[in-house]
Design a protein around this motif. Structure first.
Motif, mmCIF file in Angstrom:
data_model
loop_
_atom_site.group_PDB
_atom_site.id
_atom_site.type_symbol
_atom_site.label_atom_id
_atom_site.label_comp_id
_atom_site.label_asym_id
_atom_site.label_seq_id
_atom_site.Cartn_x
_atom_site.Cartn_y
_atom_site.Cartn_z
ATOM 1 N N LEU A 35 -4.856 -0.791 -5.792
ATOM 2 C CA LEU A 35 -3.980 -1.625 -4.964
ATOM 3 C C LEU A 35 -2.699 -0.916 -4.559
ATOM 4 O O LEU A 35 -2.154 -1.185 -3.486
ATOM 5 C CB LEU A 35 -3.629 -2.922 -5.707
ATOM 6 C CG LEU A 35 -4.790 -3.845 -6.037
ATOM 7 C CD1 LEU A 35 -4.281 -5.052 -6.802
ATOM 8 C CD2 LEU A 35 -5.527 -4.261 -4.785
ATOM 9 N N LEU A 45 2.415 -3.335 -4.952
ATOM 10 C CA LEU A 45 2.211 -4.692 -4.436
ATOM 11 C C LEU A 45 3.365 -5.171 -3.571
ATOM 12 O O LEU A 45 3.227 -6.160 -2.854
ATOM 13 C CB LEU A 45 1.974 -5.669 -5.592
ATOM 14 C CG LEU A 45 0.700 -5.466 -6.392
ATOM 15 C CD1 LEU A 45 0.548 -6.558 -7.437
ATOM 16 C CD2 LEU A 45 -0.517 -5.415 -5.504
ATOM 17 N N LEU A 52 -2.789 -9.458 0.615
ATOM 18 C CA LEU A 52 -3.388 -8.745 -0.518
ATOM 19 C C LEU A 52 -4.873 -9.092 -0.639
ATOM 20 O O LEU A 52 -5.708 -8.209 -0.851
ATOM 21 C CB LEU A 52 -2.633 -9.088 -1.806
ATOM 22 C CG LEU A 52 -3.102 -8.424 -3.086
ATOM 23 C CD1 LEU A 52 -3.073 -6.908 -2.971
ATOM 24 C CD2 LEU A 52 -2.228 -8.878 -4.245
ATOM 25 N N LEU A 62 -5.082 -12.388 -8.071
ATOM 26 C CA LEU A 62 -4.272 -11.600 -7.137
ATOM 27 C C LEU A 62 -2.992 -12.321 -6.758
ATOM 28 O O LEU A 62 -1.921 -11.711 -6.668
ATOM 29 C CB LEU A 62 -5.083 -11.271 -5.880
ATOM 30 C CG LEU A 62 -6.106 -10.167 -6.018
ATOM 31 C CD1 LEU A 62 -6.902 -10.017 -4.725
ATOM 32 C CD2 LEU A 62 -5.449 -8.856 -6.393
ATOM 33 N N HIS A 102 0.666 -10.894 -7.553
ATOM 34 C CA HIS A 102 1.620 -10.698 -6.453
ATOM 35 C C HIS A 102 2.926 -11.429 -6.729
ATOM 36 O O HIS A 102 4.015 -10.873 -6.572
ATOM 37 C CB HIS A 102 0.987 -11.182 -5.140
ATOM 38 C CG HIS A 102 1.825 -10.920 -3.946
ATOM 39 N ND1 HIS A 102 2.638 -11.876 -3.385
ATOM 40 C CD2 HIS A 102 2.003 -9.790 -3.216
ATOM 41 C CE1 HIS A 102 3.260 -11.356 -2.353
ATOM 42 N NE2 HIS A 102 2.895 -10.088 -2.221
#
Length: 121
Positions: A7, A10, A19, A100, A104
């Motif tokens: 990833l 972030l 995302l 996710l 985040h």
């Protein structure tokens, strides 16, 4: 570590939906006339991140009984018990999205995960 490697930072994602799109678990609908689809994931994103997330959800579900509770597992188990018609993979995709979104939020707001604080809401 694998998920962080896939990833990256972030902070570069303004929203959790961006995302989700990066990973490829954003929903696409194929509606026509009276037909309304239930939606399916686009799979346009990072396939390795999707595999790592799927494995993470499996691990979260299996370790919850050993004293590591999380609101993601609570949601996963509730959905798994309540809806026999939905497939386990669809429920896992929903749990991946929740993971996710949680990651985040925690990174953007510089917070640590606290199950007790989350379970009060």
């Amino acid at each position: 570590m694998s998920l962080i490697a896939e990833l990256g930072d972030l902070h570069r994602f303004r929203t959790a939906n961006k995302l989700n799109a990066f990973v490829g678990i954003d929903l696409r609908f194929n509606d026509s006339g009276d037909y309304k689809s239930t939606g399916f994931i686009t799979k346009r994103g990072n396939s390795t991140a999707r595999k790592v997330l799927f494995r993470a959800i499996s691990n979260i579900a299996s370790t919850a009984s050993y004293g590591h509770p999380s609101h993601i597992n609570d949601w996963y188990q509730k959905k798994k018990q309540s809806s026999l018609s939905k497939g386990t993979k669809k429920i896992a995709i929903g749990a991946m999205s929740r993971l996710l979104r949680t990651m985040h939020y925690l990174v953007i707001n510089h917070q640590l995960y606290d199950y007790k604080a989350v379970s009060k809401h």
